[in-house]
Write an enzyme that holds these catalytic residues in place. Structure first.
Site, PDB file in Angstrom:
ATOM      1  N   GLU A 175       1.585  -2.558  -1.207  1.00  0.00           N
ATOM      2  CA  GLU A 175       0.909  -3.736  -1.774  1.00  0.00           C
ATOM      3  C   GLU A 175      -0.429  -3.322  -2.379  1.00  0.00           C
ATOM      4  OE1 GLU A 175       0.854  -6.236   1.747  1.00  0.00           O
ATOM      5  OE2 GLU A 175       2.737  -7.149   1.158  1.00  0.00           O
ATOM      6  N   CYS A 181       1.056 -15.065   5.140  1.00  0.00           N
ATOM      7  CA  CYS A 181      -0.401 -15.108   5.028  1.00  0.00           C
ATOM      8  C   CYS A 181      -0.876 -15.980   3.870  1.00  0.00           C
ATOM      9  CB  CYS A 181      -0.957 -13.693   4.885  1.00  0.00           C
ATOM     10  SG  CYS A 181      -0.156 -12.710   3.599  1.00  0.00           S
TER      11      CYS A 181
END
Length: 651
Positions: free
Chosen positions: A318, A414
């Site tokens: 990521e 998240c």
């Protein structure tokens, strides 16, 4: 130094942003609560609140979800707290109180609070900071506790987190016998600075600084704890390879933060770390640390950021990759990373009032953050590419994280509560105030009260920004007030005008991108700022190889895209004529008034139908190319995956 502007003093009445704030209150917050309680049909189970119940002894069962699942509950509580700050709601507060009761009941006698290590691996706390997010969860719970205390005056969660923070202070530090570790996912440093500001306890600021100073130091702490726990990992990894030989850059532990020069690694961790560095620099006056923040800002914004404000070019880690490597269809651009950049930008604005920081804050808010939330309030993007082909998402393994439609929920969830807490706290980002000046960072229609030398000055902002560049302020004051009001002049505008009480005003000065009006303000005075928000074509730096021969369309801070629903499929066959001025052809009422743009262009197709390759020049047919704001894409497809593109070939 900054003067505090309470979130309760900011009343937003902006057509677009009020829609989203109401959406968060009426749809998103209830939906997330249901998701945290596993009540959303056909969605990834969360187990987050159930984990707290099990840890508290209220329920039986196994731990559910990721190792950082506690943080989802924390961000939901924080979103609720911000909402209650500007719009009290007794029922919502009662619901939040009930969740806080469960969270606090899960706390150990010594202050420790983490459901994973309470349920799954008791006795192993702080043995795997490298992977297991203990401090990250502490940080989010602490931010929630502070926000809830500031909103309601209730200290139950705050007292619990102070007790936990004290335990961490007792166990971490440079003193003999203490752990010299730091969390693999930065976040707690931000929370510790906030806790210092709320309590006045210097030890919390010192601990935040310690975690930043210790990161990347030798000997490498993660190797030490790896040896201690028997050379095991939480996530599947080659057990014989120590952490120091893994990707140290991914967690920004390759160098001490104050020595770092480039935006590297996991994009969310980078943004949270940079925010903490800026926060600590502000509180301590550490100029060397602030210079490091400037270097990291320059690297991220000027060499590794998408035109939408997204950061993170690859799903692998990521993470960032290298300068100008900005693929469109494989862009990761996690929503949380853009939220982190808002935090970073706002923190830098505390250190130095430069419009470049507010420009990026605005870019993130109007593009990569809003795109993460569907207008139904019950669907979300985690990854935010600038080009989507549903077949690639389905069949290309490298595109596994890219979704052509918003999702109900995620195993790693998240982003949804992060969006909720940011939009609920939107009012805090509009202004800053020093002893001498009120700075206007964002042009969001609102009414805000300021204390200027003990006198109340109210600013009423009225506009249809960003769709219209005519911005109007009205002042309200019981008596004349001498002060300065600084208006941000965005980098993207080619011209601007300032009027006071209807007359052109030329007695301002421009400093660091702000037009500063210094005068005596009386009740009923007006300030008018005119910005040039006409649509413009943008080109990439020649080093961005993915965009060679292509253009993007922006109007003001809004990035536009083309969708299959308006233009048919095979969006790669479209070309736009940049010699023709883009036209605003419709101010739509769905879901609020916004500008669509139409551009003259062409659609290209092969002369020999069906041939894979041919020597014949493709034919072109004139067409109109329809653009909508990027943040709204994917909302009109009734759940059917469709194509989308930001960068279009130039004819």
């Amino acid at each position: 130094m900054e003067k505090n502007i309470s979130l309760s003093n900011v009343k937003i009445h902006d057509e677009m942003w009020s829609y989203y704030m109401d959406l968060v209150k009426n749809k998103v917050i209830p939906y997330i609560y249901d998701a945290l309680n596993d009540r959303v049909e056909n969605a990834e189970p969360s187990g987050a609140i159930r984990n707290f119940k099990i840890a508290a002894g209220y329920a039986q069962g196994e731990y559910t979800g990721r190792v950082f699942q506690d943080s989802d509950v924390a961000k939901w509580l924080e979103a609720v707290a911000y909402y209650l700050t500007w719009n009290p709601d007794a029922e919502l507060e009662k619901l939040a109180d009930s969740v806080i009761d469960i969270v606090v009941a899960a706390q150990h006698e010594d202050g420790y609070l983490n459901t994973y290590f309470t349920i799954k691996e008791p006795g192993k706390r702080w043995t795997n900071l490298y992977e297991c997010h203990e401090m990250y969860c502490f940080g989010h719970l602490t931010e929630a506790a502070i926000a809830y205390y500031q909103a309601t005056g209730k200290k139950k969660l705050l007292n619990a987190m102070i007790k936990y923070a004290d335990l961490i202070c007792e166990n971490f530090g440079s003193e003999p016998g203490k752990l010299r570790g730091y969390d693999g996912h930065q976040e707690c440093e931000i929370a510790l600075v906030k806790l210092y500001k709320v309590t006045g306890e210097q030890k919390y600021l010192d601990l935040a600084r310690f975690f930043l100073e210790e990161r990347g130091a030798e000997p490498y702490y993660y190797d030490i704890e790896w040896e201690r726990r028997g050379k095991t990992y939480y996530y599947p990894r080659p057990s014989e390879i120590p952490p120091s030989r893994q990707n140290k850059e991914n967690i920004q532990a390759h160098k001490r933060p104050r020595e770092q020069c480039e935006a590297v690694g996991h994009a969310v961790r980078f943004a949270y770390m940079a925010t903490a560095m800026s926060d600590v620099a502000y509180e301590t006056g550490d100029k060397d640390l602030l210079n490091a923040c400037r270097r990291l800002w320059n690297s991220a914004v000027n060499k590794r950021m998408y035109i939408t404000g997204a950061i993170g070019s690859t799903r692998h880690g990521e993470a960032f990759t290298f300068d100008y490597d900005l693929p469109n269809d494989r862009a990761y651009g996690e929503t949380c990373a853009s939220i982190g950049m808002v935090f970073f930008a706002y923190s830098m604005l505390k250190n130095e009032k430069k419009a470049e920081y507010a420009d990026i804050m605005e870019l993130e808010l109007y593009n990569t953050i809003l795109v993460g939330l569907g207008i139904d309030g019950q669907s979300f993007f985690y990854v935010n590419p600038l080009e989507v082909n549903p077949l690639s998402c389905q069949y290309d393994p490298d595109m596994i994280k890219v979704k052509p439609i918003r999702q109900k929920w995620f195993a790693t969830a998240c982003c949804p509560p992060n969006i909720a807490r940011l939009i609920s706290s939107l009012g805090k980002y509009i202004y800053s105030q020093t002893e001498e000046t009120i700075y206007v960072h964002l042009y969001i229609s609102s009414t805000t009260d300021f204390n200027v030398d003990g006198k109340r000055l109210t600013l009423i902002n009225q506009s249809r920004y960003p769709w219209d560049g005519n911005i109007r302020f009205i002042t309200r004051a019981d008596e004349p007030i001498d002060t300065a009001i600084a208006l941000r002049i965005p980098q993207w505008t080619e011209a601007f005008t300032v009027k006071v009480n209807g007359e052109e005003y030329i007695n301002f000065k421009v400093e660091n991108g702000y037009a500063i009006i210094q005068r005596q303000f009386k009740d009923g005075d007006t300030i008018e700022l005119g910005l040039d928000v006409k649509p413009r074509f943008y080109y990439s730096n020649e080093n961005v190889r993915y965009n060679a021969g292509k253009v993007a369309l922006k109007a003001g801070p809004i990035v536009y895209c083309v969708e299959e629903i308006d233009n048919g499929d095979k969006l790669h066959s479209l070309l736009v004529d940049t010699s023709k001025q883009p036209l605003i052809v419709d101010t739509s009422q769905w879901p609020f008034r916004y500008n669509k743009i139409v551009v003259d262009g062409y659609r290209e197709f092969s002369r020999e139908d069906g041939a894979l390759y041919t020597t014949s020049t493709p034919l072109r047919r004139e067409t109109k190319v329809h653009f909508i704001p990027y943040f709204l894409w994917g909302n009109r497809n009734n759940g059917q995956p469709k194509e989308m593109k930001v960068w279009i070939r130039e004819s």
